[in-house]
Every structure is written in structure tokens, then in C-alpha cells.
Scaffold this motif. Sequence first.
Motif, PDB file in Angstrom:
ATOM      1  N   ILE A 125       5.351  72.674 117.928  1.00  0.00           N
ATOM      2  CA  ILE A 125       5.827  73.860 117.224  1.00  0.00           C
ATOM      3  C   ILE A 125       5.406  73.855 115.756  1.00  0.00           C
ATOM      4  O   ILE A 125       4.811  74.811 115.258  1.00  0.00           O
ATOM      5  CB  ILE A 125       7.359  73.978 117.321  1.00  0.00           C
ATOM      6  N   SER A 126       5.710  72.779 115.056  1.00  0.00           N
ATOM      7  CA  SER A 126       5.467  72.751 113.608  1.00  0.00           C
ATOM      8  C   SER A 126       4.014  72.459 113.249  1.00  0.00           C
ATOM      9  O   SER A 126       3.558  72.807 112.161  1.00  0.00           O
ATOM     10  CB  SER A 126       6.371  71.704 112.954  1.00  0.00           C
ATOM     11  N   GLY A 127       3.294  71.807 114.169  1.00  0.00           N
ATOM     12  CA  GLY A 127       1.917  71.425 113.875  1.00  0.00           C
ATOM     13  C   GLY A 127       1.818  70.250 112.923  1.00  0.00           C
ATOM     14  O   GLY A 127       0.732  69.930 112.430  1.00  0.00           O
ATOM     15  N   LYS A 128       2.951  69.581 112.674  1.00  0.00           N
ATOM     16  CA  LYS A 128       2.977  68.445 111.762  1.00  0.00           C
ATOM     17  C   LYS A 128       3.225  67.145 112.529  1.00  0.00           C
ATOM     18  O   LYS A 128       3.791  67.156 113.623  1.00  0.00           O
ATOM     19  CB  LYS A 128       4.077  68.635 110.711  1.00  0.00           C
ATOM     20  N   ALA A 177       7.241  78.278 125.168  1.00  0.00           N
ATOM     21  CA  ALA A 177       7.975  77.345 124.310  1.00  0.00           C
ATOM     22  C   ALA A 177       8.168  77.929 122.917  1.00  0.00           C
ATOM     23  O   ALA A 177       9.259  77.855 122.337  1.00  0.00           O
ATOM     24  CB  ALA A 177       7.229  76.013 124.229  1.00  0.00           C
ATOM     25  N   LYS A 178       7.117  78.539 122.371  1.00  0.00           N
ATOM     26  CA  LYS A 178       7.207  79.124 121.025  1.00  0.00           C
ATOM     27  C   LYS A 178       8.145  80.329 121.021  1.00  0.00           C
ATOM     28  O   LYS A 178       8.910  80.542 120.065  1.00  0.00           O
ATOM     29  CB  LYS A 178       5.817  79.535 120.543  1.00  0.00           C
ATOM     30  N   ASP A 213       2.334  64.007 126.007  1.00  0.00           N
ATOM     31  CA  ASP A 213       0.960  64.362 125.660  1.00  0.00           C
ATOM     32  C   ASP A 213       0.756  65.872 125.607  1.00  0.00           C
ATOM     33  O   ASP A 213       0.056  66.385 124.728  1.00  0.00           O
ATOM     34  CB  ASP A 213      -0.020  63.761 126.677  1.00  0.00           C
ATOM     35  N   LYS A 214       1.360  66.599 126.543  1.00  0.00           N
ATOM     36  CA  LYS A 214       1.090  68.031 126.663  1.00  0.00           C
ATOM     37  C   LYS A 214       2.094  68.909 125.921  1.00  0.00           C
ATOM     38  O   LYS A 214       1.785  70.042 125.584  1.00  0.00           O
ATOM     39  CB  LYS A 214       1.041  68.425 128.144  1.00  0.00           C
ATOM     40  N   LEU A 215       3.302  68.405 125.692  1.00  0.00           N
ATOM     41  CA  LEU A 215       4.295  69.188 124.958  1.00  0.00           C
ATOM     42  C   LEU A 215       5.100  68.265 124.044  1.00  0.00           C
ATOM     43  O   LEU A 215       6.292  68.046 124.245  1.00  0.00           O
ATOM     44  CB  LEU A 215       5.229  69.925 125.925  1.00  0.00           C
TER      45      LEU A 215
END
Length: 456
Positions: free
Chosen positions: A182-185, A4-5, A213-215
Amino acid sequence: MSLAKKLYDIGSLVTDDEFIELLKVDFNPADYATLFIDFTIKDGKAEAKLQKSSLDNTKTLFTKAIGGRGLGYYYLYPNFKYDSESDLYKKFKNSFHTFEKSVLVFGGERNHDLIKPVVEYIKNYNQDELGLKSFDKGNYLLVFGVNGKTIRELMPEISSNFASNAAFLHSDLEEKEAIDYISGKKELCGYNPDVKFFTYDNYHKGFKPQILDKLPLSKQSATCIKKGWIYTINNLRFYHKGLEYIIIPSLLKFDEVAYKKILNGLKRIQQSTKNLEEKSIKEDSFIRRLEAQSEGLVGNAYLDIYFTELNLTNLSVRIFGSMEDLLPSKIREVGSKMMKQKVCDYYLAERKKEGYLCLGDYFSKIELFTSFTKSSLPNKVLQEKIYLAKLFLGYEKIEHKELLDKFEHYREYDFENKKKLTDEGVKNWIEYSDSFVENEDRTLEFLGSINAIKRS
């Protein structure tokens, strides 16, 4: 780094114009009959007129499906290409999905009063006053317009609005605050990048909460991943002798300029001939082909290779195997040893090179059997090819005993699984033992040199 990243990194470098260009459908208009359905809006109601036309001096944009499934596929603009179509009436009835889910979503509100009556007209179309049922089976381009203008002319903003908001919410899910993967926000998440193998189950809503939940993905992250995926299947997908595979490059330390250069290099290789199949003709060796494709990648670059089968209609993908975090230096090392030791990772009887060791004799048993007997075992042949590629590049090891079994099978049987005997009834490997033993010794030496043999 997750897939994904990696797709996000690719998508972050794809401009909106490039993205729309990737969605375009290529065809020769001369091969199709063009039908223009023009709607006139009076007092909030639509009237329609159908006429034969052409695409000359007409602004249109034909794209692949941007969403939906089954009869509910929808496209960026209501411009449709049909090959060997015998039911234009049914296709017309299904066109409302594109108006509802694209035109009214991404088009400016100033024209919604013109579009909504069109949707109602199509949904309630039963009498076939346009005579769509009278058309014979053929190739057709169906173009919609309002007040003499195509929808592309009337609402050009649809493409740019879609490009920046290309991801939709997962069906049966609502936006929910979560930590974006992705952003962690903390952001509003629940958006679908529409990369089919990210989805647990497209048909059972009970699995939908697990996706979030997972992505968990925000609209921006999911849109970027989607752009990366569309770029990948268009520009980073290759063929080689029955193998379809995707190459996704990565950098240990991301550098936008360097990464863009790598993507452009792979794209040039992929587009260097007229079609994907032609790209595999000149080079017989898969390893040598990978070596050429990874040429120039140095330092902190590495590759993921996915062996795939892509459905171009709905962009779903089957993955048959993968090699992740593959170093280009490893490919070059193996390629160099193949050249030095005169080893081939393929078998072609009519083009067998004198003095070269063909490992296909031992590792392409099913492929050779199907070739000589005209049988069809495509999945088994595919897995055989993938296994050999993994063996060469360090993702598989073969047990010493299993290798000896392969030697014995090749000694005893030909490619049709018949006993190898001379005219006098003597086993070939006894009559010509030196040749058999020499090739077996060379195989042991080569596989040992690339550390591909697992010894107990």
C-alpha cells in the motif's frame, strides 16, 4: 486499482469507534439466560463462582469472532452468546483463547497478574466444580469477570487498542522487511488483513511465503484493509432475488469528502429497511435496482460488484463472479433503454407486465425449470442470474447462433422441458408464430442496442 487498495481507502475513513460498532453482535438479552463467572485472585491463584445474572447495569461488549478457526475462535472480550447450546463445559474450556489472544494482547499490563491465573484455571478445569455440565440445552450468555467487575469494566482499553492494531501476523510467518504493497515504503511486513479470499491457502503452511511475496503488508496497512472489509460486509452487501452482492465504489481521483459521501449514501440504502432480504422485494429488476443504488454517482466514480456468499461465522467469502470498473452512466444507459423498449431482466409469471418483453423466457431457463418443477439447482440458477447481469452491462456478449438456439428452445419447450403443443397436437410456435417472432425481433433489437451480441 486493486481490491486491496480499494478496501484500504474504505478502511482509512472508518474511525476506531465505528469499527468496534461493526463488530458488535445484536441480540435480545431477554431471549437468553445470563451466567456470570466471577474470578477471585488470591496469592496468584484463581477461584471461580458462577451465578445467574442479567445484563442490566453491566458493562459488556459481545462481538463477532476477531480471529481463529474451528474450536479456536476468539473474541474481543470474554463475553459469549450461545444459541441452542448443550455443552457449556466445552465452551468454557475453549474460552481461554479469548483471554490469551485478545485480553492479554490488547489489555494493559497492569492487569495481567489478574488475568494469567484465570487462563491457568480454565486450562486446568476438569472437575466441573461450577456445574457447567448440569445445564440443559438452551440459549445462554456467558460473561466473565474478575473481582466483581466484567473484563470490559476492568480493561476498557482492549477495544481501542485492538481497533488501531487489528491485524495479526500470518501464522507460521515472522515480520520481515519488505516494500509494503500500500505505502510503497520499506516496512516490517507479514500481516494478515483477514480477508479470506486474499489468502492462498489457510490450511497449508507451504503457501504462506507466497502471501508475503505477493501481498506484503505492514500492520498499519493490513489493519486498514481489515477495517475496510468489515465495513464492506456490514454496510455494502445487498440482496436481490437470490443474488448476494457487494458494491465497492471507487474514484479515479480520490477525494476523501466525496468518497465518504458515496459510502454514506450506499450505507443508507442498505440500512433503509429492517433486514437485507427485505431490500430486494419492491424492485424486480436487478438493473433497475443497481440504477437506484448508483443514483447520484457522477464524474469520476465507478463501481466494482462482487457476487458473493459470505460465511458470517468466520467471514470467509466465496466469489461467484464480478463486474469491475462499472460506470454508473452505463447502468443508467441500459436502464433507460429497458424502460424505453419495455424490457424486463426477470420473469415472474404472476406479475408479468402487459406489453413487456421478458428476457427471462430465454435466459432464465434453469431458474424457471426449478420454479415449476420444485427442483433445487441453486448454483446453476445463481450463475444464470450473474450471466444475464453481465450481458446487460457489457461484461459478456452472446454469439448470434447461441441466441438463436435459445429462441428455438423457447419455441419448442415449456418451463418443465415439455413440448409446447396445442390441444390438437400442433406446435404452439406454429399456431401463434406472430407472437414468437415479435418477441424474438424485440430481443434482437434490444441486445443489439446495448452491444451484447457477438457477430462473427
